[in-house]
Enzyme design. Structure first.
Site, PDB file in Angstrom:
ATOM      1  N   GLU A 293      31.090  26.613  99.054  1.00 37.08           N
ATOM      2  CA  GLU A 293      32.275  27.010  99.821  1.00 37.08           C
ATOM      3  C   GLU A 293      31.790  27.225 101.239  1.00 37.08           C
ATOM      4  O   GLU A 293      30.919  28.057 101.490  1.00 37.08           O
ATOM      5  CB  GLU A 293      32.884  28.283  99.222  1.00 37.08           C
ATOM      6  CG  GLU A 293      34.256  28.623  99.796  1.00 37.08           C
ATOM      7  CD  GLU A 293      34.201  29.731 100.818  1.00 37.08           C
ATOM      8  OE1 GLU A 293      34.393  29.424 102.027  1.00 37.08           O
ATOM      9  OE2 GLU A 293      33.958  30.872 100.429  1.00 37.08           O
ATOM     10  N   CYS A 327      35.970  33.796 105.636  1.00 36.51           N
ATOM     11  CA  CYS A 327      36.103  32.339 105.556  1.00 36.51           C
ATOM     12  C   CYS A 327      37.561  31.933 105.702  1.00 36.51           C
ATOM     13  O   CYS A 327      37.867  30.824 106.151  1.00 36.51           O
ATOM     14  CB  CYS A 327      35.577  31.829 104.208  1.00 36.51           C
ATOM     15  SG  CYS A 327      33.981  32.482 103.719  1.00 36.51           S
TER      16      CYS A 327
END
Length: 543
Positions: A293, A327
């Site tokens: 990720e 994120c």
């Protein structure tokens, strides 16, 4: 031997405590913060059964008070990576053969330890080491990590229960084996929950792990390891080392027993690792699993039917909680011309009311960015934006690193939809807004999709349902987590599995069953009860 088809406790999301004035949890957390600041820790690596101290000590300090010393960690080198791999391989057979319910019990106990006696210690460590306020630490270090552990145990039991059908005379079975070799967890600074989830999710499925956290998350990683050891995790199952990225890559990606990596971090680093693994593919016993990720340039698009106050609140929360170091943080926004004046007024008023300072003062909504490198990068983007005549800084833009790495929440209004801060990941409290003509919604959706190489999170705010559906379809590949009438942050384990594609990673969805499936290798077993004794099939018989 006693056996049974065991049913694990049904997972529920951990209740988020408020830490409001006068509450028990507020007093206990403040006490844990005081205790953390009162001592200097000597933090070892954990390799096999040993606490390893290299003697090469590196200082840890709060990002919001960088002159204060929290303690020191022992920096490792390539020899410590080798030791960790050897420890992981030595523990592999016993751990992989341990009954799944006994593996599950360890992680369920760890979840209860975090929910109880370790709750304030892990939250305080995250606040001090990573400069998160009380609420951000609670939803991360305590609640999300607890949820990962409990839900993953449930997902594990569901996976083992998934079995093929069998035809008459045959019994078909599926075994979910750990991967061959060892696995590698490379974890980021910004979420203690991610740092805990990556190694434990792999270990839960029977793998043994070498874990390298970010140096700026080591203070809380040490607490995670203490919890796992108290929960009964055997020696060598998860080995925690503090080494440089290049040292880790040189040893791990050249090792014949490398079985897979789970990573959260930058796209550039992930691309480099993937390339190295590809170049070394002939060295490995099996094709390694690669899960990542990575970056994001997360968007909010508002439709002309949206409410201005809803839009401004989504932007302030989505962009500036934890200083934009999520994120998923909103980093670019597209606001229609009919709403802009009200959205701008609301945002400026909200930002004027926000306090910035150390985490020990619970009145501060915004704290420090993680370190000097991040501070310099973020402020560099602000200065470049200031120099662009197409931009106007309408809020914030100031910064100071004399005591801590403080950057004001900064809002840039741009007339150039492809300007630098609309396109590149900043990972800080900087939001750039492009005002589009309110009748050009569909064209703006195309702009949202094409502007960034990333596809992690995004949101649409609208009261018009046709426009919601249009955005959902047009932006199908623009975000792995898509939010309707909300900010693009705050995924909850078991509710919104998290991850994106394109330049944002492999979309293997942390907090979902699909992620755990990446850490097993399936073996199909077919048993025939009455074995044939003649090769001939009936069709061979003559009429």
């Amino acid at each position: 031997m006693s056996t049974g088809f065991f049913k694990v406790p049904s997972p529920r999301n951990e209740t988020v405590l408020s830490y409001a004035p006068g509450t028990k949890e507020r007093a206990l957390l403040k006490k844990a913060l005081e205790e953390g600041r009162s001592k200097e820790l000597d933090i070892p690596m954990y390799i096999g059964a040993d606490e390893v101290r290299s003697g090469n000590k590196k200082r840890l300090s709060p990002p919001h008070d960088h002159k204060h010393t929290l303690g020191y960690f022992h920096q490792g080198d390539k020899s410590h990576i080798e030791q960790a791999i050897n420890a992981a391989m030595a523990a592999k057979e016993l751990w992989g053969n341990l009954s799944w319910e006994n593996r599950a019990s360890i992680f369920l106990k760890a979840a209860d330890l975090l929910a109880g006696p370790y709750r304030y210690k892990i939250n305080a460590a995250t606040m001090l080491g990573q400069s998160k306020n009380a609420y951000q630490a609670e939803i991360d270090a305590a609640c999300e990590l607890i949820d990962f552990l409990r839900f993953n145990v449930s997902f594990m039991s569901e996976i083992y229960n998934e079995q093929p059908i069998s035809s008459p005379g045959v019994w078909n079975r599926l075994e979910y084996r750990p991967l061959e070799g060892f696995t590698f967890a490379l974890t980021p600074f910004n979420f203690t929950a991610i740092a805990g989830n990556l190694p434990t999710s792999m270990a839960m499925m029977g793998n043994t792990v070498v874990w390298k956290p970010s140096n700026t998350q080591i203070y809380a990683a040490n607490v995670i390891m203490q919890v796992l050891k108290e929960a009964g995790l055997p020696d060598g199952v998860i080995n925690l080392v503090y080494v440089s990225g290049p040292d880790a890559a040189d040893v791990i990606f050249s090792h014949k027993d490398f079985g897979g990596i789970q990573f959260t971090g930058s796209t550039g680093v992930f691309n480099g690792m993937w390339k190295t693994i590809g170049e070394n593919i002939s060295k490995y016993k099996s094709y390694p699993r690669i899960v990542g990720e990575t970056g994001g340039k997360d968007f909010v698009i508002a439709h002309k039917s949206a409410g201005a106050k809803e839009v401004s609140t989504a932007l302030v929360r989505g962009a500036f909680e934890y200083q934009g170091q999520k994120c998923s943080a909103a980093s670019r926004a597209y606001v229609p011309s009919n709403l802009w004046d009200d959205v701008k007024k609301n945002m400026i008023a909200d930002l004027k009311s926000i306090s910035m300072g150390p985490v020990e003062d619970f009145g501060n909504f915004v704290n420090a960015v993680i370190d000097e490198k991040a501070f310099d990068s973020i402020t560099g983007y602000i200065e470049k934006a200031r120099q662009n005549p197409m931009n106007e800084i309408i809020a914030g833009g100031k910064y100071d690193k004399s005591k801590g790495y403080f950057v004001e929440p900064t809002v840039i209004a741009t007339k150039d939809a492809s300007s630098l801060t609309m396109c590149e990941e900043i990972f800080g409290p900087v939001l750039t807004i492009y005002v589009y003509h309110s009748e050009n919604f569909e064209q703006t959706l195309e702009l949202v999709d094409k502007t960034s190489p990333y596809a992690l999170t995004g949101s649409i705010l609208a009261r018009d349902r046709y426009s919601v559906e249009l955005a959902t379809k047009k932006l199908a590949n623009s975000a792995g987590n898509f939010y309707i009438n909300d900010k693009p942050t705050g995924a909850v384990v078991g509710q919104q599995p998290f991850g994106g594609a394109r330049g944002s990673g492999t979309n293997d969805k942390a907090g979902a069953k699909v992620n755990l499936l990446r850490w097993v290798s399936l073996r199909t077993i077919k048993e025939t009860f009455v074995t044939p004794t003649d090769y001939r099939y009936p069709f061979l018989n003559k009429d």
